[in-house]
Enzyme design. Structure first.
Site, PDB file in Angstrom:
ATOM      1  CE  LYS A  23      -2.752   2.724   3.236  1.00  0.00           C
ATOM      2  NZ  LYS A  23      -1.720   3.770   3.383  1.00  0.00           N
ATOM      3  CG  ASN A  24       2.800   2.467   3.488  1.00  0.00           C
ATOM      4  OD1 ASN A  24       1.688   2.979   3.466  1.00  0.00           O
ATOM      5  ND2 ASN A  24       3.344   1.990   4.588  1.00  0.00           N
ATOM      6  NE  ARG A  93      -0.299  13.346   5.237  1.00  0.00           N
ATOM      7  CZ  ARG A  93      -0.125  14.543   5.725  1.00  0.00           C
ATOM      8  NH1 ARG A  93      -1.157  15.235   6.163  1.00  0.00           N
ATOM      9  NH2 ARG A  93       1.064  15.095   5.782  1.00  0.00           N
ATOM     10  CG  ASP A 117      -4.799   5.933   8.700  1.00  0.00           C
ATOM     11  OD1 ASP A 117      -5.984   5.651   8.484  1.00  0.00           O
ATOM     12  OD2 ASP A 117      -3.845   5.220   8.364  1.00  0.00           O
ATOM     13  CG  ASP A 305       2.524   2.143   8.987  1.00  0.00           C
ATOM     14  OD1 ASP A 305       2.145   3.181   9.562  1.00  0.00           O
ATOM     15  OD2 ASP A 305       2.569   2.048   7.752  1.00  0.00           O
TER      16      ASP A 305
END
Length: 422
Positions: A23-24, A93, A117, A305
């Site tokens: 995802k990142n 974000r 988030d 995370d």
């Protein structure tokens, strides 16, 4: 009506799980496609909510985006729209990473301040300062980041903190700047390396990928490419913690185990047996985990995370752990939900002290962000009775097929729709 996960405690997770793209990484790679006119294809993409959200951001800039399973195709036009859509950006974000590519290609960008988030403040000062060093004028006006430049020229840029987002935005602007840019104290995360790899495939000239100093020699233009997204180390590590917490044995495929070396070291200190392959690893915990301390730091340190997973592990470990959060100040709000589950925990500033208990107790809990949600589900696996985890749309933003994968490993977890209990 809202969806929630119902988690029955007591299962020992065993089996194998496949992890897909990070995802990142994928969201930033999607933004990088803006740098070249034409069609860029990304494979091994995670099927998570954030990918179509990012696709909407790119569509608002004039791109044609197709999302088909694990493949995302982005066609960037010759002339991009310079202003990102507020409704799309406000939900994500990571959408702020279109700032650098837009300034690079269009010499102007208007990006609403992003959402995402609730884990604490993440100011854009370093992003703006880096772009200013390259020759752009930036300001916050009416809730938007406005940047414009006549020309971008290489510069020496020092980051006060190795911010991943700032490194990405400055890097993507610098690849089309005139001359050489040096980014010192740059982020070193594997996702940064993945972005550098894709930019190099597009024709960018970048030295120092994976180190704290990135040297970028600007080029006049880039070409579209095809790129496979690296495996998600955070998801992979989450499964590692799940195995340790439930005293199970789980093999994770699709992740470079060296991207989570420190995680595996910590789990070994907690009593787990681990083994690694080229793109896989196994965690086997035969007894109640021992308490260990965690300190979050930028890569190669322990990822912020994974802080919720560290707290969840500590809550059922034998002994007392201290968890220190150095990156996001609001991440400890997760502790309040853990206390609902019977955790013996207290916080003081950047520190949390957790005294492990043999068994947590079930309760309704609420996810405040992606990783907190996953941590609460893992805690529910170690609680007596039935735990309800609400606001699971957060989990859907980072964990593809989370319930299905848990069930395949032997967990009793269901996704249900009901009226929220609060």
């Amino acid at each position: 009506m809202a969806e929630h996960f119902r988690v029955s405690g007591g299962a020992r997770l065993t089996g194998e799980v496949q992890v897909v793209g990070a995802k990142n990484s994928v969201l930033k790679l999607m933004a990088a496609a803006l740098l070249a006119e034409g069609t860029t294809t990304l494979t091994n993409c995670p099927e998570i909510l954030d990918v179509p959200l990012m696709a909407d951001v790119l569509r608002s800039l004039g791109c044609v985006v197709e999302v088909a399973g694990g493949t995302v195709t982005i066609t960037a036009p010759a002339k991009l729209c310079q202003e990102a859509d507020y409704r799309s950006v406000s939900r994500l974000r990571a959408s702020v990473c279109v700032l650098g590519p837009l300034v690079a290609r269009c010499r102007r960008a208007v990006v609403p301040l992003p959402g995402g988030d609730a884990i604490g403040s993440r100011p854009l000062d370093m992003h703006a300062n880096g772009l200013r060093k390259l020759g752009a004028h930036t300001e916050i006006s009416h809730g938007r980041v406005v940047a414009h430049a006549e020309d971008l020229r290489g510069a020496q840029i020092w980051l006060d903190f190795p911010s991943v987002g700032a490194t990405e935005n400055i890097l993507m602007a610098a690849v089309l700047a005139e001359g050489t840019t040096v980014i010192d104290n740059a982020a070193r995360e594997p996702e940064i390396v993945d972005l550098c790899t894709m930019l190099q495939q597009m024709g960018a000239k970048i030295d120092g990928s994976g180190t704290s100093t990135l040297t970028v020699h600007g080029v006049p233009s880039l070409e579209p490419t095809q790129h496979r997204v690296i495996g998600d180390r955070i998801v992979g590590a989450t499964w590692a913690f799940a195995a340790a917490m439930t005293q199970g044995e789980v093999t994770v495929h699709g992740v470079n185990p060296h991207h989570i070396d420190l995680v595996l070291d910590k789990l070994r200190a907690a009593g787990a047996e681990t083994s690694i392959g080229l793109d896989s690893f196994t965690v086997n915990m035969r007894a109640r985990p021992r308490a260990v301390d965690f300190v979050t730091l930028p890569f190669p340190g322990f990822a912020t995370d994974l802080q919720p997973m560290a707290i969840a592990l500590s809550a059922v470990a034998d002994g007392t752990s201290m968890i220190t959060e150095n990156v996001f100040e609001a991440r400890f709000r997760f502790v309040d939900e853990m206390i609902r589950l019977g955790a013996d925990a207290r916080t003081d500033g950047h520190h949390a002290v957790v005294r492990g208990v043999p068994r947590l107790s079930s309760a309704p809990v609420w996810a405040s962000d992606i990783r907190a949600g996953a941590g609460l589900v893992l805690a529910g696996l170690c609680a007596d009775g039935m735990t309800e985890v609400w606001d699971v749309e957060h989990i859907d933003r980072g964990y593809p097929r989370f319930v299905e994968n848990l069930r395949a490993l032997g967990a009793d977890v269901s996704r249900l729709t009901a009226e929220p209990v609060r």
